[in-house]
Motif scaffolding. Structure first.
Motif, PDB file in Angstrom:
ATOM      1  N   SER A 167       0.859  -1.190   0.000  1.00  0.00           N
ATOM      2  CA  SER A 167       0.000   0.000   0.000  1.00  0.00           C
ATOM      3  C   SER A 167       0.889   1.232   0.000  1.00  0.00           C
ATOM      4  CB  SER A 167      -0.910   0.006   1.231  1.00  0.00           C
ATOM      5  OG  SER A 167      -0.161   0.289   2.406  1.00  0.00           O
ATOM      6  N   LYS A 205     -10.068  -8.667  -4.034  1.00  0.00           N
ATOM      7  CA  LYS A 205      -9.834  -7.378  -4.691  1.00  0.00           C
ATOM      8  C   LYS A 205      -8.841  -6.596  -3.852  1.00  0.00           C
ATOM      9  CE  LYS A 205     -11.988  -2.960  -5.924  1.00  0.00           C
ATOM     10  NZ  LYS A 205     -13.211  -2.129  -5.840  1.00  0.00           N
ATOM     11  N   THR A 206      -7.939  -5.883  -4.535  1.00  0.00           N
ATOM     12  CA  THR A 206      -6.978  -5.038  -3.840  1.00  0.00           C
ATOM     13  C   THR A 206      -6.679  -3.826  -4.704  1.00  0.00           C
ATOM     14  OG1 THR A 206      -4.886  -5.096  -2.612  1.00  0.00           O
ATOM     15  CG2 THR A 206      -4.891  -6.098  -4.793  1.00  0.00           C
ATOM     16  N   GLN A 207      -5.967  -2.880  -4.141  1.00  0.00           N
ATOM     17  CA  GLN A 207      -5.546  -1.694  -4.881  1.00  0.00           C
ATOM     18  C   GLN A 207      -4.026  -1.645  -4.886  1.00  0.00           C
ATOM     19  OE1 GLN A 207      -6.974   2.051  -3.359  1.00  0.00           O
ATOM     20  NE2 GLN A 207      -5.917   3.255  -4.923  1.00  0.00           N
ATOM     21  N   ASP A 238      -7.067  -0.927  -9.571  1.00  0.00           N
ATOM     22  CA  ASP A 238      -7.781  -1.919  -8.782  1.00  0.00           C
ATOM     23  C   ASP A 238      -7.509  -3.280  -9.411  1.00  0.00           C
ATOM     24  OD1 ASP A 238      -8.831  -0.306  -6.859  1.00  0.00           O
ATOM     25  OD2 ASP A 238     -10.809  -0.111  -7.769  1.00  0.00           O
ATOM     26  N   GLN A 266     -17.682  -5.359  -7.172  1.00  0.00           N
ATOM     27  CA  GLN A 266     -16.351  -4.735  -7.145  1.00  0.00           C
ATOM     28  C   GLN A 266     -16.125  -3.861  -8.375  1.00  0.00           C
ATOM     29  OE1 GLN A 266     -15.046  -5.277  -4.161  1.00  0.00           O
ATOM     30  NE2 GLN A 266     -16.754  -6.726  -3.967  1.00  0.00           N
ATOM     31  N   SER A 285     -15.577   0.366  -8.270  1.00  0.00           N
ATOM     32  CA  SER A 285     -14.218   0.814  -8.542  1.00  0.00           C
ATOM     33  C   SER A 285     -14.187   2.245  -9.069  1.00  0.00           C
ATOM     34  CB  SER A 285     -13.549  -0.111  -9.563  1.00  0.00           C
ATOM     35  OG  SER A 285     -12.262   0.375  -9.900  1.00  0.00           O
ATOM     36  N   ALA A 332     -10.957   3.466  -9.770  1.00  0.00           N
ATOM     37  CA  ALA A 332      -9.598   3.508 -10.298  1.00  0.00           C
ATOM     38  C   ALA A 332      -9.616   3.727 -11.807  1.00  0.00           C
ATOM     39  CB  ALA A 332      -8.874   2.202  -9.982  1.00  0.00           C
ATOM     40  N   ILE A 391      -8.676  -1.251 -14.153  1.00  0.00           N
ATOM     41  CA  ILE A 391      -9.043  -2.425 -13.372  1.00  0.00           C
ATOM     42  C   ILE A 391      -8.400  -3.632 -14.040  1.00  0.00           C
ATOM     43  CG2 ILE A 391     -10.908  -3.876 -12.505  1.00  0.00           C
ATOM     44  CD1 ILE A 391     -12.779  -1.441 -12.878  1.00  0.00           C
TER      45      ILE A 391
END
Length: 491
Positions: A102, A306-308, A313, A344, A348, A350, A353
């Motif tokens: 992160s 799911k993550t960033q 994303d 998700q 999002s 972002a 993706i």
């Protein structure tokens, strides 16, 4: 560029061959026929290991294979194994491995030699302690936080207060909170030998923010025998090039058929792979990798998440756990996971993706063998239409499974087209044809060559851009394409 040509060869792992140092090796001749013999040769494939490590590995084999679900905790109760670890100068059994990167930190995974208290020292602070327990199969995950965005911070793992012995570059590189370029590497099909291949050094030196591992990594066709699967995990964690890599590049991992159960297996198979097997394999996965989530954790099912990662994303789906062999709508992901994926996507914000699937999104290669096209065309169409109807922009489809690397556009009747980037070449294995004149929308294709894929995402531009590259083990670019977010947004 001119690329070397290779001939096919049969292999003990299936119908396909495997290449090392520019030559095609028939594995059944070069690596041996027995399970231990093959594993030992793979352990030494990219560099001879010390005899003390080889002796530990050999001594562990009969113990981990003695019972179907033998654990590392049970292995480490054997005095001979404890002695072998001491002879090898080992302070831990696996890791450190980074994950969950992160702007302010990362998670550190490690497997200890016995139940212990684990801390991580970074930036003048101590994080933890977290206890490694027999219930977690001697693993601990320690969260390191409070670091500066876009910074590089060294870290040190301590077990029961003592620093581990480790030769890798233990460093956390946080993602930036400012617009710029973020690099994410990805691919599949390392199998057991690719994790030790020299190209892992090349990926590491390119300093991606993370590596997305989308299947067939480390564990090979164990059909629910988690003791045998742990032997494969041990092979991974005794491979120096892998441990050096994962100590500084965060990894995210989902499975495909070979590390789930066996070739083309998904869901449950009567008499071959039971619900208990599936549950045990999921538990092993949670103890082997360091993902942000593992599917429906309350229901203890699936490993999707799911993550960033910077401006992207990342949605990594599970195309094995919920598969229904009756085929038809929702037979590929299951209805609950399909609903989760839609949610998700809709939430999002972002610019891009990354939507990963262990096997193919399209039907070009092998006529969609073992993929959406054979199991759930209706579900795939439902998902594509959902993206189009909600004008969800920046979706990048990535896939693996079919050995080699092939990219395609997937044209839609409304004039829009999805981009699918396939990259199943981390193990250098032969697969289906690299190219076919009938594949009118093909972007690139290789087979029987080591290569890896990456995205460079530039969030600083008014219309954010992503550059996808396929890079040969030599470092030469095989293919690249740059796309604007607007090009990836349904009209």
């Amino acid at each position: 560029m001119n690329r070397r040509k290779f001939t096919t060869a049969s292999a003990v792992f299936g119908l396909f061959g495997h290449r090392v140092a520019g030559k095609e090796l028939p594995i059944h001749q070069k690596l041996g026929k027995g399970a231990l013999d093959v594993s030992l040769r793979i352990l030494n494939l990219h560099g001879e290991q010390p005899k003390s490590i080889q002796n530990l590995f050999k001594a562990s084999h009969p113990i981990l294979f003695a019972e179907k679900n033998q654990t590392f905790a049970e292995l480490m109760r054997h005095p001979e194994i404890v002695k072998r670890c001491a002879d090898a100068g080992m302070t831990h059994l696996g890791g450190p491995m980074l994950g969950c990167i992160s702007e302010t930190g990362a998670s550190v995974w490690i497997r200890t030699l016995k139940p212990a208290s684990v801390t991580v020292e970074a930036n003048g602070r101590m994080f933890g302690p977290v206890d490694s327990l027999e219930e977690s199969d001697l693993t601990a995950v320690i969260r390191v936080d409070g670091l500066k965005p876009g910074s590089e911070t060294g870290y040190r793992v301590r077990i029961d207060g003592k620093p581990i012995r480790f030769n890798g570059n233990t460093v956390i590189r946080t993602t930036s909170d400012k617009p710029g370029i973020t690099r994410i590497a990805w691919g599949s099909c390392w199998h057991r030998w690719g994790l030790g291949h020299p190209q892992m050094d090349l990926v590491r030196k390119r300093r991606p923010s993370a590596l997305l591992m989308i299947g067939d990594s480390a564990v090979q066709d164990r059909l629910g025998k988690t003791g045998a699967a742990r032997f494969d995990v041990m092979l991974r964690d005794l491979t120096p090039r892998w441990t050096t890599f994962c100590s500084e590049v965060p990894v995210y991992a989902t499975w495909d058929d070979h590390d789930y159960a066996g070739n083309d297996i998904g869901g449950l198979v009567e008499g071959k792979f039971s619900a208990e097997d599936r549950s045990n394999v999921r538990d092993l996965w949670m103890q082997t990798w360091v993902n942000p989530q593992y599917g429906f954790e309350k229901e203890r099912s699936g490993i999707f998440f799911k993550t960033q990662i910077g401006p992207a994303d990342v949605i990594m789906i599970d195309n094995r756990y919920f598969r229904d062999h009756r085929k038809g709508l929702n037979s590929f992901l299951g209805k609950a996971q399909m609903d989760w994926v839609k949610k998700q996507l809709l939430e999002s914000k972002a610019p891009f993706i990354i939507l990963s699937c262990g096997t193919m999104w399209s039907d070009y290669v092998s006529n969609g063998k073992d993929s959406w096209g054979r199991y759930d065309k209706e579900g795939r169409e439902e998902l594509f239409r959902f993206i189009e109807e909600h004008k969800i922009g920046g979706v990048l489809l990535i896939s693996g499974d079919r050995h080699g690397a092939r990219g395609f556009t997937i044209p839609r009747n409304n004039g829009f087209k999805f981009y699918e980037f396939g990259g199943a070449c981390f193990g250098g294995r032969i697969g289906p044809p690299a190219k076919d004149p009938a594949w009118k929308t093909q972007l690139y294709g290789i087979a029987a060559e080591y290569a890896f894929s990456e995205f460079d995402i530039d969030s600083s531009k008014p219309d954010p851009e992503v550059t996808m590259r396929l890079i040969h083990e030599s470092g030469k670019e095989i293919y690249s394409i740059t796309l604007k977010r607007s090009e990836l947004t349904p009209a």
